[in-house]
Each structure stands twice: as structure tokens, then as C-alpha cells.
Design a protein around this motif. Structure first.
Motif, PDB file in Angstrom:
ATOM      1  N   VAL A 143       0.854  -1.190   0.000  1.00  0.00           N
ATOM      2  CA  VAL A 143       0.000   0.000   0.000  1.00  0.00           C
ATOM      3  C   VAL A 143       0.892   1.242   0.000  1.00  0.00           C
ATOM      4  CG1 VAL A 143      -1.636   1.333   1.400  1.00  0.00           C
ATOM      5  CG2 VAL A 143      -1.950  -1.141   1.132  1.00  0.00           C
ATOM      6  N   PRO A 144       0.747   2.126  -0.989  1.00  0.00           N
ATOM      7  CA  PRO A 144       1.654   3.274  -1.080  1.00  0.00           C
ATOM      8  C   PRO A 144       1.282   4.444  -0.174  1.00  0.00           C
ATOM      9  CG  PRO A 144       0.191   3.258  -2.964  1.00  0.00           C
ATOM     10  CD  PRO A 144      -0.115   2.003  -2.186  1.00  0.00           C
ATOM     11  N   HIS A 145       0.009   4.522   0.235  1.00  0.00           N
ATOM     12  CA  HIS A 145      -0.410   5.676   1.048  1.00  0.00           C
ATOM     13  C   HIS A 145      -1.457   5.239   2.052  1.00  0.00           C
ATOM     14  CE1 HIS A 145      -1.547   9.752   2.194  1.00  0.00           C
ATOM     15  NE2 HIS A 145      -2.813   9.440   1.954  1.00  0.00           N
ATOM     16  N   TYR A 146      -1.202   5.560   3.333  1.00  0.00           N
ATOM     17  CA  TYR A 146      -2.138   5.224   4.411  1.00  0.00           C
ATOM     18  C   TYR A 146      -1.964   6.238   5.527  1.00  0.00           C
ATOM     19  CZ  TYR A 146      -4.131   2.648   8.389  1.00  0.00           C
ATOM     20  OH  TYR A 146      -4.871   2.267   9.487  1.00  0.00           O
ATOM     21  N   LYS A 147      -3.046   6.912   5.888  1.00  0.00           N
ATOM     22  CA  LYS A 147      -3.042   7.814   7.048  1.00  0.00           C
ATOM     23  C   LYS A 147      -4.362   7.642   7.774  1.00  0.00           C
ATOM     24  CE  LYS A 147       0.067  11.493   5.458  1.00  0.00           C
ATOM     25  NZ  LYS A 147       0.210  12.946   5.241  1.00  0.00           N
ATOM     26  N   ALA A 148      -4.299   7.473   9.065  1.00  0.00           N
ATOM     27  CA  ALA A 148      -5.516   7.311   9.854  1.00  0.00           C
ATOM     28  C   ALA A 148      -5.369   8.047  11.172  1.00  0.00           C
ATOM     29  CB  ALA A 148      -5.791   5.829  10.121  1.00  0.00           C
ATOM     30  N   VAL A 149      -6.505   8.498  11.699  1.00  0.00           N
ATOM     31  CA  VAL A 149      -6.511   9.117  13.020  1.00  0.00           C
ATOM     32  C   VAL A 149      -7.798   8.731  13.735  1.00  0.00           C
ATOM     33  CG1 VAL A 149      -7.507  11.294  12.188  1.00  0.00           C
ATOM     34  CG2 VAL A 149      -6.198  11.265  14.314  1.00  0.00           C
ATOM     35  N   TRP A 150      -7.636   8.387  15.009  1.00  0.00           N
ATOM     36  CA  TRP A 150      -8.770   8.126  15.890  1.00  0.00           C
ATOM     37  C   TRP A 150      -8.825   9.243  16.928  1.00  0.00           C
ATOM     38  CZ3 TRP A 150     -10.441   2.596  16.874  1.00  0.00           C
ATOM     39  CH2 TRP A 150      -9.813   1.674  16.007  1.00  0.00           C
ATOM     40  N   LYS A 151     -10.010   9.805  17.145  1.00  0.00           N
ATOM     41  CA  LYS A 151     -10.265  10.698  18.273  1.00  0.00           C
ATOM     42  C   LYS A 151     -11.271   9.981  19.167  1.00  0.00           C
ATOM     43  CE  LYS A 151      -7.903  14.430  16.985  1.00  0.00           C
ATOM     44  NZ  LYS A 151      -6.804  14.996  17.770  1.00  0.00           N
ATOM     45  N   VAL A 152     -10.871   9.703  20.383  1.00  0.00           N
ATOM     46  CA  VAL A 152     -11.702   8.881  21.266  1.00  0.00           C
ATOM     47  C   VAL A 152     -11.991   9.639  22.557  1.00  0.00           C
ATOM     48  CG1 VAL A 152     -11.955   6.619  22.358  1.00  0.00           C
ATOM     49  CG2 VAL A 152     -10.486   6.863  20.343  1.00  0.00           C
ATOM     50  N   THR A 153     -13.256   9.689  22.946  1.00  0.00           N
ATOM     51  CA  THR A 153     -13.669  10.286  24.212  1.00  0.00           C
ATOM     52  C   THR A 153     -14.522   9.283  24.971  1.00  0.00           C
ATOM     53  OG1 THR A 153     -15.615  11.285  23.156  1.00  0.00           O
ATOM     54  CG2 THR A 153     -13.624  12.648  23.316  1.00  0.00           C
ATOM     55  N   MET A 154     -14.752   9.563  26.262  1.00  0.00           N
ATOM     56  CA  MET A 154     -15.605   8.716  27.083  1.00  0.00           C
ATOM     57  C   MET A 154     -16.807   9.526  27.557  1.00  0.00           C
ATOM     58  SD  MET A 154     -13.125   6.201  29.336  1.00  0.00           S
ATOM     59  CE  MET A 154     -14.573   5.299  29.931  1.00  0.00           C
ATOM     60  N   PRO A 155     -17.953   9.410  26.881  1.00  0.00           N
ATOM     61  CA  PRO A 155     -19.153  10.141  27.322  1.00  0.00           C
ATOM     62  C   PRO A 155     -19.604   9.742  28.718  1.00  0.00           C
ATOM     63  CG  PRO A 155     -19.416   9.279  25.097  1.00  0.00           C
ATOM     64  CD  PRO A 155     -18.181   8.664  25.657  1.00  0.00           C
ATOM     65  N   THR A 156     -19.395   8.457  29.076  1.00  0.00           N
ATOM     66  CA  THR A 156     -19.696   7.973  30.420  1.00  0.00           C
ATOM     67  C   THR A 156     -18.543   7.089  30.864  1.00  0.00           C
ATOM     68  OG1 THR A 156     -20.786   5.876  29.844  1.00  0.00           O
ATOM     69  CG2 THR A 156     -22.151   7.885  29.763  1.00  0.00           C
ATOM     70  N   ALA A 157     -18.622   6.615  32.093  1.00  0.00           N
ATOM     71  CA  ALA A 157     -17.539   5.793  32.638  1.00  0.00           C
ATOM     72  C   ALA A 157     -17.403   4.449  31.937  1.00  0.00           C
ATOM     73  CB  ALA A 157     -17.760   5.563  34.134  1.00  0.00           C
ATOM     74  N   GLN A 158     -18.445   4.041  31.212  1.00  0.00           N
ATOM     75  CA  GLN A 158     -18.407   2.731  30.572  1.00  0.00           C
ATOM     76  C   GLN A 158     -18.707   2.781  29.073  1.00  0.00           C
ATOM     77  OE1 GLN A 158     -17.364  -0.124  31.989  1.00  0.00           O
ATOM     78  NE2 GLN A 158     -16.915   1.074  33.837  1.00  0.00           N
ATOM     79  N   ILE A 160     -17.329   4.556  25.163  1.00  0.00           N
ATOM     80  CA  ILE A 160     -16.348   5.333  24.408  1.00  0.00           C
ATOM     81  C   ILE A 160     -16.975   5.771  23.088  1.00  0.00           C
ATOM     82  CG2 ILE A 160     -14.314   4.251  25.434  1.00  0.00           C
ATOM     83  CD1 ILE A 160     -14.064   2.534  22.922  1.00  0.00           C
ATOM     84  N   HIS A 161     -16.651   7.002  22.709  1.00  0.00           N
ATOM     85  CA  HIS A 161     -17.080   7.525  21.410  1.00  0.00           C
ATOM     86  C   HIS A 161     -15.846   7.623  20.521  1.00  0.00           C
ATOM     87  CE1 HIS A 161     -19.221   9.786  18.359  1.00  0.00           C
ATOM     88  NE2 HIS A 161     -18.182  10.606  18.322  1.00  0.00           N
ATOM     89  N   ILE A 162     -15.950   7.075  19.312  1.00  0.00           N
ATOM     90  CA  ILE A 162     -14.832   7.037  18.377  1.00  0.00           C
ATOM     91  C   ILE A 162     -15.170   7.815  17.120  1.00  0.00           C
ATOM     92  CG2 ILE A 162     -13.373   5.552  16.935  1.00  0.00           C
ATOM     93  CD1 ILE A 162     -13.972   3.279  18.958  1.00  0.00           C
ATOM     94  N   SER A 163     -14.261   8.688  16.718  1.00  0.00           N
ATOM     95  CA  SER A 163     -14.311   9.322  15.405  1.00  0.00           C
ATOM     96  C   SER A 163     -13.027   8.927  14.684  1.00  0.00           C
ATOM     97  CB  SER A 163     -14.407  10.843  15.531  1.00  0.00           C
ATOM     98  OG  SER A 163     -14.412  11.446  14.252  1.00  0.00           O
ATOM     99  N   TYR A 164     -13.171   8.233  13.580  1.00  0.00           N
ATOM    100  CA  TYR A 164     -12.035   7.615  12.878  1.00  0.00           C
ATOM    101  C   TYR A 164     -12.013   8.097  11.438  1.00  0.00           C
ATOM    102  CZ  TYR A 164      -9.668   3.709  10.419  1.00  0.00           C
ATOM    103  OH  TYR A 164      -8.849   2.931   9.618  1.00  0.00           O
ATOM    104  N   ILE A 165     -10.863   8.589  10.983  1.00  0.00           N
ATOM    105  CA  ILE A 165     -10.703   9.056   9.605  1.00  0.00           C
ATOM    106  C   ILE A 165      -9.568   8.285   8.945  1.00  0.00           C
ATOM    107  CG2 ILE A 165     -10.111  11.016   8.127  1.00  0.00           C
ATOM    108  CD1 ILE A 165     -11.331  12.854  10.243  1.00  0.00           C
ATOM    109  N   LEU A 166      -9.830   7.834   7.730  1.00  0.00           N
ATOM    110  CA  LEU A 166      -8.838   7.056   6.989  1.00  0.00           C
ATOM    111  C   LEU A 166      -8.682   7.587   5.583  1.00  0.00           C
ATOM    112  CD1 LEU A 166      -7.028   4.471   6.599  1.00  0.00           C
ATOM    113  CD2 LEU A 166      -9.127   3.332   5.829  1.00  0.00           C
TER     114      LEU A 166
END
Length: 200
Positions: A143-158, A160-166
Motif C-alpha cells: 500500500v503506497p499511502h495510508y493515514k488514519a486518526v482516531w479521536k476517542v472520548t468517554m461520554p460515560t464511565a463505561q 467510548i465515542h470514536i471518530s475515525y478518519i482514513l
């Protein structure tokens, strides 16, 4: 056949500030939303997934650092293993994705970094490829090009909210218009599998 090929391509695995996006909704199912955006200078589209699952930072980090078990939840992952460990949250790994005949399998070399803020209130996880860190393997398309980022938060103690860009260019002679027709499947299946792993 065509569908199965491109379901696989865009689940290849795990950059901040990649580019400016104009997201358009593609899929909204079982709490997983998938969006697509054009990328300036590329014929391949970027993909974003957003979801909220039962889970914790600790469990997510455990899954992301257990590289040899990626095949348990990353769609069509054939094999993954660490090449160099800088520290427990900063490492370089190799990953191969199975492709149906007549296409060659794809592989990618990714530098993964997991960062927390000082509180911590969120996780930032980035994956960037460096195809020159590991020799090419005959018969496998790098694969010649790959970039990804995860932004993860915890709305509650149990939860997780994930925003993932690829952003990914799968390499080889795959027409971008066909690839762009099916890029929602891989991320959707991967995050659906991840949701099950988080509660084990």
C-alpha cells in the motif's frame, strides 16, 4: 466478486490534519455512521466512521496494542506483527490483508502512536505508513499511502465515542471509481467487530 474485493480493501487497519474534508453520509446502521469525502489531489475518497460503544480506554488500548490478534476484529486481516517497539504506546507494525483471486494480497507498514491528554479526557491515535521500513514481499502489493486518526472520548464511565478518519490508496491497478463505490463496508465491519471485542 467485485463487492468482496472492495469490502476488503478499505478495512486494512488502523494523521492528524490530513486535509480539509466535506463529509457526506454513506451508511448509518447499528450505531455506526460512515461518511465519505473527496481528497484534494487524489482520486480515492477519505472515509470517516463515528460510533459509541460500551467500553473503556483501557480495553481499547489493550486491543490496539495486541497486534497479533488484529485478525480477530479487523476485516480480512490475514496477519499482523510488531516490527519495532519504541514504547508500549508507540510502535511500528506490519499488516497483511487477504484479497480474493485474482488480486494480490495487500500489505502495509504502519507507525502507530497512542496519545492521551494530561487529564486524560481523550485519546488521539494516529497511524501513518512508511513503506520503506520493511522490505517488499514478492507477490504482495504494498500500500503506497495510508493515514488514519482516531479521536476517542468517554461520554460515560463505561462508554467510548470514536471518530475515525482514513485515507488510503490500495495500490495496484484498481480503478478508483470502483474502489470508491464500496469503501463503507470495511470500516463498518471492522467497527462492528470491535464493538464485540470491547465487551469481552
Amino acid at each position: 466478486m467485485i463487492r468482496s474485493i472492495f469490502f476488503i480493501l478499505f478495512s486494512l487497519s488502523l494523521g492528524q490534519g490530513i486535509c480539509q474534508y466535506n463529509w457526506k453520509p454513506r451508511k448509518d446502521k447499528n450505531g455506526i455512521k460512515v461518511f465519505l469525502s473527496d481528497i484534494q489531489g487524489s482520486s480515492f475518497k477519505a472515509v470517516k466512521a463515528e460510533c459509541t460503544f460500551t467500553g473503556t480506554y483501557a480495553k481499547l488500548i489493550s486491543l490496539l496494542t495486541n497486534v497479533t490478534h488484529f485478525k480477530n476484529w479487523i476485516y480480512h486481516n490475514k496477519a499482523s506483527y510488531v516490527l519495532r517497539q519504541n514504547n508500549p504506546l508507540d510502535f511500528i507494525y506490519y499488516s497483511e490483508t487477504s484479497m480474493p483471486w485474482p488480486l494480490s494480497n495487500r500489505d502495509v507498514v504502519i507507525h502507530l502512536k497512542i496519545n492521551t491528554d494530561s487529564l486524560p479526557k481523550f485519546l488521539t491515535i494516529s497511524g501513518n505508513n512508511d513503506p520503506h521500513l520493511f522490505p517488499a514481499i514478492p507477490g504482495i502489493e504494498r500500500v503506497p499511502h495510508y493515514k488514519a486518526v482516531w479521536k476517542v472520548t468517554m461520554p460515560t464511565a463505561q462508554t467510548i465515542h470514536i471518530s475515525y478518519i482514513l485515507e488510503i490508496d490500495p495500490g495496484g491497478s484498481i480503478p478508483s471509481w470502483i474502489a470508491n463505490s464500496y469503501i463503507d463496508k470495511g470500516p463498518y465491519e471492522t467497527f462492528s467487530n470491535l464493538s464485540k471485542q470491547l465487551i469481552k
